[in-house]
Design an enzyme around this catalytic site. Structure first.
Site, PDB file in Angstrom:
ATOM      1  N   GLY A 167      -5.991   5.353   0.076  1.00 46.24           N
ATOM      2  CA  GLY A 167      -7.345   5.354   0.598  1.00 46.24           C
ATOM      3  C   GLY A 167      -8.238   4.430  -0.213  1.00 46.24           C
ATOM      4  N   TYR A 222       0.831  -1.208   0.000  1.00 47.04           N
ATOM      5  CA  TYR A 222       0.000   0.000   0.000  1.00 47.04           C
ATOM      6  C   TYR A 222       0.867   1.260   0.000  1.00 47.04           C
ATOM      7  CZ  TYR A 222      -3.100   3.710   1.592  1.00 47.04           C
ATOM      8  OH  TYR A 222      -3.789   4.889   1.691  1.00 47.04           O
TER       9      TYR A 222
END
Length: 516
Positions: free
Chosen positions: A57, A50
């Site tokens: 998000g 990530y």
């Protein structure tokens, strides 16, 4: 110099940096950060991590090509530099940068060492990035506020330096500061965290501690003014209740009054002989705002102590996402950036300090009203009654400001509003909580300043300074040095501001802040 990375950063270290002490990063911390960065660079190959090769998000489902990964970090920083409102004052930005520097130095963030170097340079050269009050919801950290910090770290945006607002690249050129290098996830690592709310909170806690000190000094001086009995603050009374804060507060006031000539012993006045008066003109015990101060301010002091302990824990914690764990050789995803700990402490602190302002306002009302104190003219008026007005006008300011504090004391912690396409479905509002607390504390110093000016005016009227305790006499002269005794009316607002600013930067009493 304060060396980051040798031991945990303490509140005293933060105070020293705010007062101008330089900072550096230990070689051990630099080595740890470098190892973390090198591990992440290798580990992230052929894996989905990530914020390195994904969007952010709710857009994390989109994979980012390797050729676009550096630009991704720039896009994140620039797009989130969207704050509004007033810029934070320099000391709050400096505390926030120190908090971010310490967090990144722990080696959990996977940044290259240039991130540390630019923060050290910003702190040591007193360069203040323009970070705006409005923008953070305190869930994925202080995303918007820290984006403005990251923007400066890459050499963009604006800074305040030597009293001027200047383009960052111009200041960097003049000072020889090199911008942060974007390699893997430096944008996300700087932005994902609680450092702004924590930085503001740390300074709030220091000012709150000072406000408590002034409140106790005001109480002691009022006790001397009215020849109060000393058993309200006795060790025996206050140790019969087990709360440490109450015991500390009573001890502080007792120490002030120990060398006062205006402190009475109940044994001598009421116990040694039986009064034959049917109606006692002399009070058997004072109003709650005087005799109950250990109980009222004790929990306020404990709240400040707890707040400081927790914020020091936060500033020494890894608070971004994901976390690079060298021991397990893994990258861990979670929510260390969530600001609930800070938000809740800020709400508790502002409730406590709002109550402190309420105590100051009630003590002020006692001084203003001759029907309550029985020894002073209305509004502590040293002039001609009816013609002059004394402190009548300033009481309105104190009352109004206290009322604002009561409204601001409502918690932000429970005002979660989902956003970010409901990815951030429950948020802390930690930065808002810290900023509201900042306002409550500043308001409280306004009320305390009005109270202290009224107290010294009262001693002038009573001509009762000779027998004051040493600490009370020193406090009297310090306030009198800022505003002389006055009989005729004049616009007092500038003098009150001067007193408030002095009180915010000086404590009349030393308070043991050890929570153990």
């Amino acid at each position: 110099m304060i060396q980051i990375g040798i031991a945990s950063l303490e509140l005293s270290d933060i105070e020293k940096v705010l007062l101008g002490r330089k900072v550096g990063v230990s070689e051990g911390a630099k080595k740890q950060v470098e190892e973390s960065f090198n591990f992440l660079r290798e580990f992230s190959k052929n894996k989905l991590i990530y914020g390195i090769n994904t969007g952010f998000g709710p857009m994390a489902q989109y994979r980012i090509d390797e050729s676009e990964q550096r630009q991704l970090q720039y896009n994140l920083i620039r797009s989130h530099s969207s704050g509004m409102g007033q810029p934070l004052e320099a000391q709050y930005v400096k505390a926030s940068m120190l908090a971010r520097l310490n967090t990144l130095s722990l080696g959990y963030s996977g940044v290259n060492t240039s991130a540390l170097e630019v923060l050290v340079n910003l702190i040591n050269h007193d360069v203040t990035p323009l970070i705006y009050e409005h923008g953070g919801v305190g869930a994925s950290g202080d995303l918007v506020q820290l984006a403005h910090l990251a923007l400066v770290m890459i050499g963009e945006g604006e800074v305040s330096h030597q009293g001027k607002i200047l383009p960052t690249d111009e200041v960097f050129r003049n000072l020889g500061i090199k911008p942060m290098q974007i390699s893997l996830r430096e944008g996300l690592a700087v932005m994902n965290g609680t450092s702004v709310m924590t930085g503001i909170g740390l300074i709030n806690s220091l000012y709150a501690q000072r406000a408590v000190s002034w409140s106790l000094m005001a109480t002691a001086m009022i006790c001397e003014m009215v020849d109060s009995y000393d058993d309200y603050f006795s060790t025996e009374l206050n140790h019969s209740k087990k709360h440490r804060g109450q015991q500390q507060v009573s001890q502080c006031i007792k120490q002030v009054l120990d060398d006062s000539q205006y402190s009475r012993k109940r044994e001598e006045q009421l116990y040694s002989k039986l009064s034959k008066e049917k109606v006692l003109l002399d009070k058997v015990q004072e109003y709650y705002s005087i005799r109950c101060v250990p109980q009222i301010v004790g929990i306020i002091l404990e709240t400040v102590q707890q707040c400081q302990r927790l914020l020091v824990e936060e500033v020494n914690s890894a608070n971004d996402n994901p976390i690079i764990d060298l021991k397990s050789r893994n990258v861990l995803h979670g929510g260390n950036f969530h600001g609930d700990y800070v938000a809740f402490e800020m709400d508790k602190l502002k409730i406590a300090i709002a109550k402190l302002s309420m105590l100051a306002e009630r003590q002020l009302n006692f001084l203003m009203n001759p029907k309550l104190n029985s020894i002073l003219p209305p509004f502590v008026n040293l002039g001609k009654l009816g013609f002059n007005f004394g402190m009548q006008g300033v009481q309105f300011t104190a009352t109004s400001t206290t009322a604002e504090n009561q409204m601001l004391a409502n918690p932000m912690y429970i005002h979660s509003i989902p956003n970010n396409n409901d990815n951030q479905d429950i948020v802390s509002m930690g930065t808002n909580a810290a900023l509201c607390t900042k306002k409550v504390i500043e308001n409280t110093f306004e009320v305390l300043a009005i109270e202290m000016v009224t107290i010294v005016q009262a001693f002038d009227y009573l001509q009762k300074t000779a027998g004051l305790s040493g600490k009370s006499k020193l406090t009297y002269h310090n306030i009198r040095g800022l505003i002389p005794s006055f009989v005729t009316d004049f616009p007092i607002h500038k003098e009150l501001k001067r007193v408030k600013e002095y009180m915010m930067e000086h404590a009349p009493l030393e308070i043991d802040m050890n929570i153990e």
